[in-house]
Design a protein around this motif. Structure first.
Motif, PDB file in Angstrom:
ATOM      1  N   GLN A 291       0.830  -1.203   0.000  1.00  0.00           N
ATOM      2  CA  GLN A 291       0.000   0.000   0.000  1.00  0.00           C
ATOM      3  C   GLN A 291       0.869   1.260   0.000  1.00  0.00           C
ATOM      4  O   GLN A 291       0.616   2.200  -0.744  1.00  0.00           O
ATOM      5  N   THR A 292       1.889   1.263   0.826  1.00  0.00           N
ATOM      6  CA  THR A 292       2.775   2.424   0.936  1.00  0.00           C
ATOM      7  C   THR A 292       3.430   2.747  -0.405  1.00  0.00           C
ATOM      8  O   THR A 292       3.408   3.900  -0.855  1.00  0.00           O
ATOM      9  N   HIS A 293       3.992   1.750  -1.054  1.00  0.00           N
ATOM     10  CA  HIS A 293       4.697   1.994  -2.321  1.00  0.00           C
ATOM     11  C   HIS A 293       3.740   2.353  -3.453  1.00  0.00           C
ATOM     12  O   HIS A 293       4.063   3.202  -4.299  1.00  0.00           O
ATOM     13  N   SER A 294       2.547   1.776  -3.443  1.00  0.00           N
ATOM     14  CA  SER A 294       1.547   2.146  -4.442  1.00  0.00           C
ATOM     15  C   SER A 294       1.142   3.613  -4.275  1.00  0.00           C
ATOM     16  O   SER A 294       1.065   4.364  -5.251  1.00  0.00           O
ATOM     17  N   TRP A 295       0.910   4.015  -3.038  1.00  0.00           N
ATOM     18  CA  TRP A 295       0.513   5.389  -2.744  1.00  0.00           C
ATOM     19  C   TRP A 295       1.632   6.359  -3.120  1.00  0.00           C
ATOM     20  O   TRP A 295       1.401   7.361  -3.798  1.00  0.00           O
ATOM     21  N   ALA A 296       2.837   6.065  -2.710  1.00  0.00           N
ATOM     22  CA  ALA A 296       3.975   6.963  -2.971  1.00  0.00           C
ATOM     23  C   ALA A 296       4.263   7.110  -4.457  1.00  0.00           C
ATOM     24  O   ALA A 296       4.734   8.155  -4.907  1.00  0.00           O
ATOM     25  N   SER A 297       3.974   6.077  -5.244  1.00  0.00           N
ATOM     26  CA  SER A 297       4.303   6.096  -6.673  1.00  0.00           C
ATOM     27  C   SER A 297       3.500   7.133  -7.456  1.00  0.00           C
ATOM     28  O   SER A 297       3.896   7.524  -8.552  1.00  0.00           O
ATOM     29  N   PHE A 298       2.413   7.616  -6.901  1.00  0.00           N
ATOM     30  CA  PHE A 298       1.608   8.634  -7.575  1.00  0.00           C
ATOM     31  C   PHE A 298       2.446   9.864  -7.913  1.00  0.00           C
ATOM     32  O   PHE A 298       2.255  10.502  -8.950  1.00  0.00           O
TER      33      PHE A 298
ATOM     34  N   VAL B  82     -16.513  11.892  10.435  1.00  0.00           N
ATOM     35  CA  VAL B  82     -16.529  10.774   9.496  1.00  0.00           C
ATOM     36  C   VAL B  82     -17.987  10.423   9.222  1.00  0.00           C
ATOM     37  O   VAL B  82     -18.750  10.174  10.148  1.00  0.00           O
ATOM     38  N   TYR B  83     -18.382  10.446   7.958  1.00  0.00           N
ATOM     39  CA  TYR B  83     -19.739  10.046   7.614  1.00  0.00           C
ATOM     40  C   TYR B  83     -19.794   8.712   6.887  1.00  0.00           C
ATOM     41  O   TYR B  83     -20.871   8.134   6.726  1.00  0.00           O
ATOM     42  N   ASP B  84     -18.626   8.190   6.492  1.00  0.00           N
ATOM     43  CA  ASP B  84     -18.592   6.888   5.844  1.00  0.00           C
ATOM     44  C   ASP B  84     -17.132   6.491   5.633  1.00  0.00           C
ATOM     45  O   ASP B  84     -16.218   7.276   5.880  1.00  0.00           O
ATOM     46  N   THR B  85     -16.934   5.272   5.183  1.00  0.00           N
ATOM     47  CA  THR B  85     -15.618   4.818   4.754  1.00  0.00           C
ATOM     48  C   THR B  85     -15.770   4.237   3.359  1.00  0.00           C
ATOM     49  O   THR B  85     -16.886   3.931   2.917  1.00  0.00           O
ATOM     50  N   GLU B  86     -14.663   4.125   2.672  1.00  0.00           N
ATOM     51  CA  GLU B  86     -14.686   3.510   1.351  1.00  0.00           C
ATOM     52  C   GLU B  86     -13.390   2.747   1.141  1.00  0.00           C
ATOM     53  O   GLU B  86     -12.378   3.029   1.774  1.00  0.00           O
ATOM     54  N   ILE B  87     -13.460   1.779   0.262  1.00  0.00           N
ATOM     55  CA  ILE B  87     -12.284   1.048  -0.163  1.00  0.00           C
ATOM     56  C   ILE B  87     -12.032   1.455  -1.612  1.00  0.00           C
ATOM     57  O   ILE B  87     -12.930   1.369  -2.452  1.00  0.00           O
ATOM     58  N   VAL B  88     -10.829   1.941  -1.883  1.00  0.00           N
ATOM     59  CA  VAL B  88     -10.460   2.319  -3.247  1.00  0.00           C
ATOM     60  C   VAL B  88      -9.287   1.458  -3.682  1.00  0.00           C
ATOM     61  O   VAL B  88      -8.529   0.945  -2.852  1.00  0.00           O
ATOM     62  N   GLU B  89      -9.146   1.336  -4.974  1.00  0.00           N
ATOM     63  CA  GLU B  89      -8.046   0.548  -5.527  1.00  0.00           C
ATOM     64  C   GLU B  89      -7.112   1.463  -6.301  1.00  0.00           C
ATOM     65  O   GLU B  89      -7.550   2.282  -7.108  1.00  0.00           O
ATOM     66  N   ARG B  90      -5.834   1.333  -6.016  1.00  0.00           N
ATOM     67  CA  ARG B  90      -4.798   2.074  -6.731  1.00  0.00           C
ATOM     68  C   ARG B  90      -3.753   1.073  -7.191  1.00  0.00           C
ATOM     69  O   ARG B  90      -3.134   0.402  -6.352  1.00  0.00           O
ATOM     70  N   GLN B  91      -3.596   0.939  -8.491  1.00  0.00           N
ATOM     71  CA  GLN B  91      -2.611   0.025  -9.062  1.00  0.00           C
ATOM     72  C   GLN B  91      -2.779  -1.395  -8.511  1.00  0.00           C
ATOM     73  O   GLN B  91      -1.819  -2.078  -8.179  1.00  0.00           O
ATOM     74  N   GLY B  92      -4.030  -1.819  -8.386  1.00  0.00           N
ATOM     75  CA  GLY B  92      -4.332  -3.163  -7.908  1.00  0.00           C
ATOM     76  C   GLY B  92      -4.228  -3.350  -6.408  1.00  0.00           C
ATOM     77  O   GLY B  92      -4.365  -4.467  -5.910  1.00  0.00           O
ATOM     78  N   VAL B  93      -4.007  -2.256  -5.664  1.00  0.00           N
ATOM     79  CA  VAL B  93      -3.866  -2.324  -4.211  1.00  0.00           C
ATOM     80  C   VAL B  93      -5.051  -1.593  -3.579  1.00  0.00           C
ATOM     81  O   VAL B  93      -5.385  -0.479  -3.980  1.00  0.00           O
ATOM     82  N   GLU B  94      -5.682  -2.225  -2.592  1.00  0.00           N
ATOM     83  CA  GLU B  94      -6.836  -1.611  -1.938  1.00  0.00           C
ATOM     84  C   GLU B  94      -6.421  -0.790  -0.726  1.00  0.00           C
ATOM     85  O   GLU B  94      -5.496  -1.155   0.002  1.00  0.00           O
ATOM     86  N   PHE B  95      -7.156   0.320  -0.535  1.00  0.00           N
ATOM     87  CA  PHE B  95      -6.954   1.222   0.592  1.00  0.00           C
ATOM     88  C   PHE B  95      -8.304   1.542   1.218  1.00  0.00           C
ATOM     89  O   PHE B  95      -9.282   1.752   0.508  1.00  0.00           O
ATOM     90  N   LYS B  96      -8.318   1.662   2.526  1.00  0.00           N
ATOM     91  CA  LYS B  96      -9.497   2.159   3.231  1.00  0.00           C
ATOM     92  C   LYS B  96      -9.301   3.651   3.452  1.00  0.00           C
ATOM     93  O   LYS B  96      -8.230   4.098   3.872  1.00  0.00           O
ATOM     94  N   ARG B  97     -10.335   4.428   3.112  1.00  0.00           N
ATOM     95  CA  ARG B  97     -10.292   5.872   3.349  1.00  0.00           C
ATOM     96  C   ARG B  97     -11.527   6.272   4.148  1.00  0.00           C
ATOM     97  O   ARG B  97     -12.571   5.648   4.067  1.00  0.00           O
ATOM     98  N   TYR B  98     -11.377   7.342   4.902  1.00  0.00           N
ATOM     99  CA  TYR B  98     -12.458   7.887   5.707  1.00  0.00           C
ATOM    100  C   TYR B  98     -13.045   9.086   4.976  1.00  0.00           C
ATOM    101  O   TYR B  98     -12.309  10.011   4.621  1.00  0.00           O
ATOM    102  N   LEU B  99     -14.338   9.058   4.759  1.00  0.00           N
ATOM    103  CA  LEU B  99     -15.015  10.183   4.124  1.00  0.00           C
ATOM    104  C   LEU B  99     -15.411  11.138   5.239  1.00  0.00           C
ATOM    105  O   LEU B  99     -16.158  10.770   6.152  1.00  0.00           O
ATOM    106  N   VAL B 100     -14.880  12.356   5.172  1.00  0.00           N
ATOM    107  CA  VAL B 100     -15.092  13.351   6.221  1.00  0.00           C
ATOM    108  C   VAL B 100     -15.710  14.606   5.633  1.00  0.00           C
ATOM    109  O   VAL B 100     -15.535  14.909   4.446  1.00  0.00           O
TER     110      VAL B 100
END
Length: 157
Positions: free
Chosen positions: A34-41, A131-149
């Motif tokens: 997850q870290t390397h996928s995120w940083a690669s942006f 926080v009103y919700d959470t979501e799972i997003v995919e970046r380069q085939g890697v999933e991340f949980k994010r908090y919708l605020v």
């Protein structure tokens, strides 16, 4: 510390700050993948440039260079909030968040919202976002949980 608008010439330094901060902080919250996928942006020059310049991005600087940046779109979407890895927990994120709130108030943006990471969630909560919700997003085939605020903005007099 000075706050100013991001310029095209800032993009290489902002990309470096983004990548180095993610690589330094994310491993406390995310897997290596997850870290390397995120940083690669940051290496995607076209998309990173759009990320910085498509909205209004504020940059905090001092004599050492860029300390952090935070962006907001016209609809109240907070697009970014990053602080240089060696300057975290020194009030820079708070200064940038207050700058975004002031901008929203002055531009009569009534609702602010964002997708917060595990490590930015505390900053958003500190400034009245909930926080009103959470979501799972995919970046380069890697999933991340994010908090919708979100939060409302005090209307300008």
């Amino acid at each position: 510390m000075t706050i100013r608008m991001a310029q095209e010439s800032d993009i290489p330094e902002l990309a470096q700050l983004y990548q180095e901060t993610v690589l330094a902080i994310a491993p406390h919250y995310y897997s290596d993948e997850q870290t390397h996928s995120w940083a690669s942006f940051a290496a995607d020059g076209v998309r990173f440039r759009e990320f910085i310049l498509s909205g209004t991005t504020f940059v905090a600087t001092d004599e050492t260079g860029i300390l952090g940046f935070a962006g907001i779109a016209d609809d109240g979407h907070i697009t970014s909030a990053y602080v240089r890895r060696d300057r975290i927990h020194q009030g820079i994120g708070s200064t940038l968040m207050q700058t975004l709130l002031d901008y929203a108030k002055n531009h009569r943006i009534e609702r602010l919202y964002a997708e917060a990471s595990e490590f930015s969630l505390g900053l958003f909560k500190k400034y009245g976002f909930h926080v009103y919700d959470t979501e799972i997003v995919e970046r380069q085939g890697v999933e991340f949980k994010r908090y919708l605020v979100e939060r409302g903005v005090i209307k300008k007099d």
